[in-house]
Design a protein around this motif. Structure first.
Motif, PDB file in Angstrom:
ATOM      1  N   ARG A   1     -52.426  25.641 -35.714  1.00 22.13           N
ATOM      2  CA  ARG A   1     -53.541  24.910 -35.249  1.00 22.13           C
ATOM      3  C   ARG A   1     -53.293  23.558 -35.827  1.00 22.13           C
ATOM      4  NH1 ARG A   1     -58.538  27.620 -37.300  1.00 22.13           N
ATOM      5  NH2 ARG A   1     -57.596  29.208 -36.004  1.00 22.13           N
TER       6      ARG A   1
ATOM      7  N   SER B   1     -53.016  29.678 -31.971  1.00 24.60           N
ATOM      8  CA  SER B   1     -53.501  29.590 -33.171  1.00 24.60           C
ATOM      9  C   SER B   1     -55.028  30.132 -33.275  1.00 24.60           C
ATOM     10  CB  SER B   1     -53.664  28.052 -33.646  1.00 24.60           C
ATOM     11  OG  SER B   1     -54.641  27.502 -32.851  1.00 24.60           O
TER      12      SER B   1
ATOM     13  N   THR C   1     -63.022  28.560 -32.048  1.00 24.50           N
ATOM     14  CA  THR C   1     -61.903  29.690 -31.699  1.00 24.50           C
ATOM     15  C   THR C   1     -62.748  30.597 -31.096  1.00 24.50           C
ATOM     16  OG1 THR C   1     -62.392  30.720 -33.937  1.00 24.50           O
ATOM     17  CG2 THR C   1     -60.682  28.935 -33.605  1.00 24.50           C
TER      18      THR C   1
ATOM     19  N   PHE D   1     -52.947  25.658 -29.367  1.00 20.96           N
ATOM     20  CA  PHE D   1     -54.266  26.015 -29.814  1.00 20.96           C
ATOM     21  C   PHE D   1     -54.627  27.234 -29.423  1.00 20.96           C
ATOM     22  CE2 PHE D   1     -58.854  26.373 -28.681  1.00 20.96           C
ATOM     23  CZ  PHE D   1     -59.431  25.880 -29.855  1.00 20.96           C
TER      24      PHE D   1
END
Length: 400
Positions: A68, A59, A187, A56
Motif C-alpha cells: 500500500r 494491498s 479498504t 492498491f
C-alpha cells in the motif's frame, strides 16, 4: 482462482483504462514530434496511475502495508510526472524544488504510516499532497492555455483536476476529523467505494480528453498561424497583408479616415545571396523583419509581400506622416546592418509611399502607386524614399 470484490473490480477497470491511455500517449509521442516530451510524460503518468491502482487492490488484504505504501508513492509520482508533462508541453522551465518537497513529504508519510496506528495520518498527508498537485496542475493548464494559446475557454481544461483536488481535499479533511473510520472506509467493499471508483474512471477519462484537446488545439493554432504569418520573418504573409489592406479600405470608406502604405524593397539583396549564401540572405530578411516590426505602432501592420519586398500599412497616417516613418525605417536599417558570422551584411532600403485617396480610390490603384514610387526610388540610386505623384499627376501602374 482469486475472487475480487466489487470495489476491487471497479479499481481494476480504472487501472485497465489508464494502461490503455498510456499506450495511446506512447503512440502519440511517435506521431507528434512537437509534443513528444509531453506525450512521454503523460504516458508515464497513465502507467504509474495504473500500477498504483493494481497495487492498491493487492494491498486490500491485511498485513501487506508495504504494498500500500508503494501504491501511495506511485499515485503521487504520477501527478508529479503529469505536471512535468504540462510544463514540457507549454515549454515552461520550472525547478524541481516543489516536486521534491511533495515527494519527500509523501515518503515520510508513507514510512510513518506503515504502522496501522498511524494510517489516518498517512491518508491525510498523501491525500493533501494529491489535492495540492491536482489544483496546481489545473492552475498551470488554464493559465498557460490562456497566455500561450489565447484560449478564452482555458479554465474549462482545469475542471477535472479541480474536481479531483476537491475529492482528495475532502478525503484529507475526513482523515483528520474522523481518523478512526477513514482507513477502514478506504479498504472496505462498499457501494461508496464502488461509486468513487467509477467517478474516478469518468474524471480520469475526461481529463485525458482535455490533454488530447490541448494537443489538437495547439495544432489548430499553429496551422492558423502558419496560414497568416511568414515562417521566416514572423510577419504577416502576403495573403494576410492583403486582407489587412482590404479591411482598412472598407474602414476608411466607412469612417472617412486616411491611411498610407509603404512598399519596401531590400537593396541589392541578390548580391547577399550570391556572395554569402542563402543562409545569410535568410538572416538578413529575419533582421529586417524584426527591425520593421519594432518600429511600428500597435495599429500598424507589416507584411512580407514576397521575396525581399515588404508592405507596411499605416492606419490614420497622411502622406507626410508616412514619409517620416519611411525615412526613419531607412535610417534605422542603414545604422543597424545585420551580421553574418564575422561579416556585416550591407543592407539598405528603397521605399515607395502612397496615401489612400478617398472613397473613389481602390486597393489595386493604391498598390500600383506605391509600387511605382518604389520603382522610382530604385531607379534613382536606391537607399531612398519616393512618394506617389502629387495631386493632379497621372496615377498609373508601372510594370517592372
Amino acid at each position: 482462482m482469486p475472487s475480487f470484490s466489487a470495489t476491487e473490480v471497479a479499481f481494476l477497470m480504472v487501472a485497465c483504462q489508464q494502461a490503455v491511455l498510456g499506450f495511446g500517449w506512447l503512440a502519440g509521442a511517435a506521431l507528434l514530434p512537437d509534443s513528444r516530451r509531453a506525450a512521454l510524460h503523460w504516458a508515464l503518468y497513465a502507467a504509474l496511475s495504473a500500477v498504483s491502482l493494481v497495487l492498491f487492490v493487492a494491498s486490500v488484504k491485511p498485513g501487506i502495508e508495504p504494498v500500500r505504501a508503494l501504491a501511495n508513492l506511485c499515485i503521487v509520482l504520477s501527478l508529479v510526472v503529469l505536471q512535468r508533462g504540462v510544463w514540457a508541453f507549454f515549454g515552461c522551465a520550472r525547478p524541481w524544488r516543489w516536486h521534491l518537497l511533495v515527494m519527500l513529504a509523501t515518503g515520510a508519510a508513507t514510512a510513518f504510516g506503515l504502522d496501522p496506528a498511524h494510517g489516518a495520518w498517512r491518508v491525510a498527508i498523501i491525500s493533501g499532497a494529491l489535492s495540492a498537485l491536482c489544483l496546481s496542475v489545473g492552475w498551470d493548464m488554464q493559465r498557460e492555455a490562456r497566455a500561450r494559446m489565447e484560449l478564452r475557454w482555458g479554465a474549462v481544461l482545469a475542471v477535472p483536476l479541480l474536481l479531483g483536488g476537491l475529492v482528495f481535499g475532502l478525503r484529507a479533511a475526513r482523515a483528520v476529523i474522523s481518523p478512526g473510520t477513514i482507513v477502514a472506509e478506504v479498504t472496505a467493499d462498499s457501494s461508496l467505494n464502488v461509486s468513487a471508483a467509477f467517478a474516478y474512471l469518468v474524471i480520469a477519462l475526461v481529463f485525458q480528453l482535455t490533454l488530447v484537446a490541448l494537443v489538437v488545439t495547439r495544432g489548430v493554432v499553429e496551422l492558423r498561424r502558419s496560414s497568416r504569418f511568414d515562417a521566416l520573418t514572423g510577419l504577416l504573409n502576403r495573403r494576410a497583408a492583403q486582407q489587412a489592406l482590404e479591411d482598412e479600405v472598407q474602414r476608411s470608406r466607412r469612417l472617412g479616415e486616411p491611411f498610407s502604405l509603404l512598399m519596401i524593397d531590400a537593396d541589392h539583396f541578390k548580391a547577399i545571396n550570391d556572395g554569402q549564401g542563402h543562409a545569410a540572405g535568410d538572416r538578413a530578411l529575419q533582421h529586417l523583419g524584426t527591425l520593421l516590426a519594432a518600429q511600428m505602432r500597435d495599429i500598424d501592420r507589416v507584411g512580407r509581400w514576397g521575396g525581399e519586398e515588404f508592405v507596411v500599412l499605416l492606419p490614420g497616417a497622411t502622406l507626410p506622416q508616412a514619409q517620416e516613418v519611411a525615412e526613419r525605417l531607412r535610417e534605422r536599417c542603414q545604422a543597424l546592418p545585420p551580421r553574418w558570422l564575422d561579416d556585416v551584411l550591407p543592407l539598405t532600403l528603397s521605399v515607395g509611399v502612397a496615401q489612400w485617396a478617398g472613397p473613389a480610390d481602390d486597393l489595386p490603384a493604391l498598390l500600383a502607386r506605391a509600387d511605382a514610387a518604389l520603382y522610382r526610388a530604385k531607379q534613382a540610386g536606391r537607399n531612398r524614399i519616393e512618394s506617389e505623384p502629387p495631386g493632379g499627376a497621372p496615377r498609373v501602374s508601372v510594370v517592372r
